[in-house]
Design a protein around this motif. Structure first.
Motif, short mmCIF file in Angstrom:
data_model
loop_
_atom_site.label_atom_id
_atom_site.label_comp_id
_atom_site.label_asym_id
_atom_site.label_seq_id
_atom_site.Cartn_x
_atom_site.Cartn_y
_atom_site.Cartn_z
N LEU A 85 -38.78 -14.82 2.56
CA LEU A 85 -38.53 -13.38 2.48
C LEU A 85 -37.04 -13.03 2.68
N PRO A 86 -36.37 -13.64 3.67
CA PRO A 86 -34.95 -13.25 3.85
C PRO A 86 -34.11 -13.46 2.59
N SER A 87 -34.45 -14.47 1.77
CA SER A 87 -33.65 -14.66 0.56
C SER A 87 -34.21 -13.85 -0.62
N GLY A 88 -35.27 -13.08 -0.38
CA GLY A 88 -35.76 -12.14 -1.40
C GLY A 88 -36.61 -12.78 -2.49
N GLU A 89 -37.21 -13.94 -2.18
CA GLU A 89 -38.04 -14.59 -3.22
C GLU A 89 -39.18 -13.68 -3.69
N HIS A 90 -39.62 -12.78 -2.79
CA HIS A 90 -40.76 -11.90 -3.11
C HIS A 90 -40.35 -10.73 -4.01
N LYS A 91 -39.07 -10.63 -4.32
CA LYS A 91 -38.61 -9.55 -5.21
C LYS A 91 -38.21 -10.09 -6.58
N LYS A 92 -38.40 -11.40 -6.78
CA LYS A 92 -38.03 -12.00 -8.07
C LYS A 92 -39.11 -11.69 -9.12
N PRO A 93 -38.69 -11.61 -10.40
CA PRO A 93 -39.65 -11.23 -11.46
C PRO A 93 -40.91 -12.10 -11.46
N GLU A 94 -40.77 -13.41 -11.18
CA GLU A 94 -41.96 -14.29 -11.21
C GLU A 94 -43.01 -13.80 -10.21
N TYR A 95 -42.52 -13.37 -9.02
CA TYR A 95 -43.49 -12.90 -8.02
C TYR A 95 -43.94 -11.47 -8.30
N ALA A 104 -44.51 -10.26 -11.02
CA ALA A 104 -45.57 -10.33 -12.04
C ALA A 104 -46.93 -10.56 -11.37
N ILE A 105 -46.91 -11.14 -10.17
CA ILE A 105 -48.15 -11.38 -9.43
C ILE A 105 -48.48 -10.17 -8.56
N ASN A 106 -47.48 -9.69 -7.83
CA ASN A 106 -47.67 -8.51 -6.98
C ASN A 106 -46.54 -7.51 -7.27
N PRO A 107 -46.83 -6.49 -8.05
CA PRO A 107 -45.77 -5.55 -8.48
C PRO A 107 -45.11 -4.82 -7.32
N VAL A 108 -45.74 -4.76 -6.14
CA VAL A 108 -45.09 -4.07 -5.03
C VAL A 108 -44.17 -5.00 -4.23
N GLY A 109 -44.13 -6.28 -4.62
CA GLY A 109 -43.17 -7.20 -4.01
C GLY A 109 -43.39 -7.46 -2.53
N LYS A 110 -44.64 -7.59 -2.14
CA LYS A 110 -44.94 -7.93 -0.74
C LYS A 110 -45.89 -9.11 -0.71
N VAL A 111 -45.86 -9.86 0.40
CA VAL A 111 -46.82 -10.94 0.58
C VAL A 111 -47.88 -10.43 1.57
#
Ligand SMILES: N[C@@H](CCC(=O)N[C@@H](CS)C(=O)NCC(=O)O)C(=O)O
Length: 182
Positions: A14-24, A26-33
Motif C-alpha cells: 500500500l505505501p508504494s500505491g500498488e492498489h492504485k495501479k490500473p491492473e488492480y 480493474a479488479i477493484n475500481p475503488v482502489g482498496k484492499v
C-alpha cells in the motif's frame, strides 16, 4: 481455512500505491484492499467477501443461525471495519515511516482512540468466549487490525483482560497461522 477452502494470496504494497495501479483498479475500481477473485467472479470489500463466502460455502457456518446473535456478529464485524480500523491506521501509517519521519501526535491519537475501542470490546467479551458466543465473522474481522497492531510493535494493554484472553484464543486456531503467515 475455517471453511476448509483453498486460496492463494497476493499481497499488495500500500505505501508504494500498488492498489492504485490500473491492473488492480480493474479488479477493484475503488482502489482498496481486499478483493477476492473466485473463478470469474470478483468481489471487493471485506464484509461482502465474507458474506459471499458464507453464501457460496455454507459448510462450517461463520454467522450464527440465531437472528439476535447473527445481528450481533454483523454489528461487531462492522465495528472492526468502520471504527477500530481507522483508529489503528493512524498508528500503522506512521509506523511504516522511518523513525525520524513519524508524527508522534498521530500515533498518540491512534493509541488514545484504540484504548476506547478496547474498553468497549473488553465489555462485549465479558462472560463470552467469542464475540457472538460461537466463533464467527465478528472474531475474524478483528484479526487483521490486531495482528497489524502487534506487528507494528504494540500490544493490547493488560487492563483489557477479556480482550487479551480472546486474542490468545484466536491465535491458537490453526486458521490464524495459515492466513497470517510470519
Ligand atoms: N470497508 C472496506 C475498507 C477497505 C479499506 O479501507 N482498506 C484499506 C486497507 S485495510 C485500504 O485499502 N487502504 C488504502 C487506501 O484507502 O488507499 C473493507 O472492509 O474492505
Amino acid at each position: 481455512m475455517e471453511k476448509g477452502l483453498q486460496w492463494e494470496t497476493t499481497w499488495l504494497d500500500l505505501p508504494s500505491g500498488e492498489h492504485k495501479k490500473p491492473e488492480y483498479l480493474a479488479i477493484n475500481p475503488v482502489g482498496k484492499v481486499p478483493a477476492l477473485i473466485d473463478d470469474r467472479v470478483i468481489v471487493h470489500d471485506s464484509t461482502i467477501i465474507n458474506e459471499y463466502l458464507e453464501d457460496t460455502h455454507p459448510q462450517r457456518p461463520l454467522l450464527p443461525r440465531d437472528p439476535v446473535k447473527r445481528a450481533r456478529a454483523r454489528a461487531l464485524e462492522d465495528y472492526a471495519d468502520a471504527y477500530l480500523m481507522p483508529s489503528l491506521f493512524k498508528i500503522f501509517w506512521q509506523m511504516r515511516k522511518s523513525e525520524g519521519e513519524r508524527d508522534r501526535d498521530k500515533i498518540a491519537e491512534g493509541e488514545r482512540e484504540a484504548r476506547d475501542h478496547f474498553a468497549y470490546l473488553d465489555r462485549e467479551l465479558q462472560g463470552r468466549e467469542y464475540f457472538a458466543d460461537e466463533f464467527s465473522l465478528a472474531d475474524i474481522s478483528f484479526i487483521p487490525p490486531l495482528a497489524n497492531l502487534e506487528r507494528s510493535g504494540f500490544s493490547i494493554p493488560d487492563d483489557f483482560p477479556n480482550l487479551k484472553a480472546w486474542w490468545e484464543r484466536v491465535k491458537q486456531r490453526p486458521s490464524f497461522n495459515a492466513s497470517w503467515p510470519d
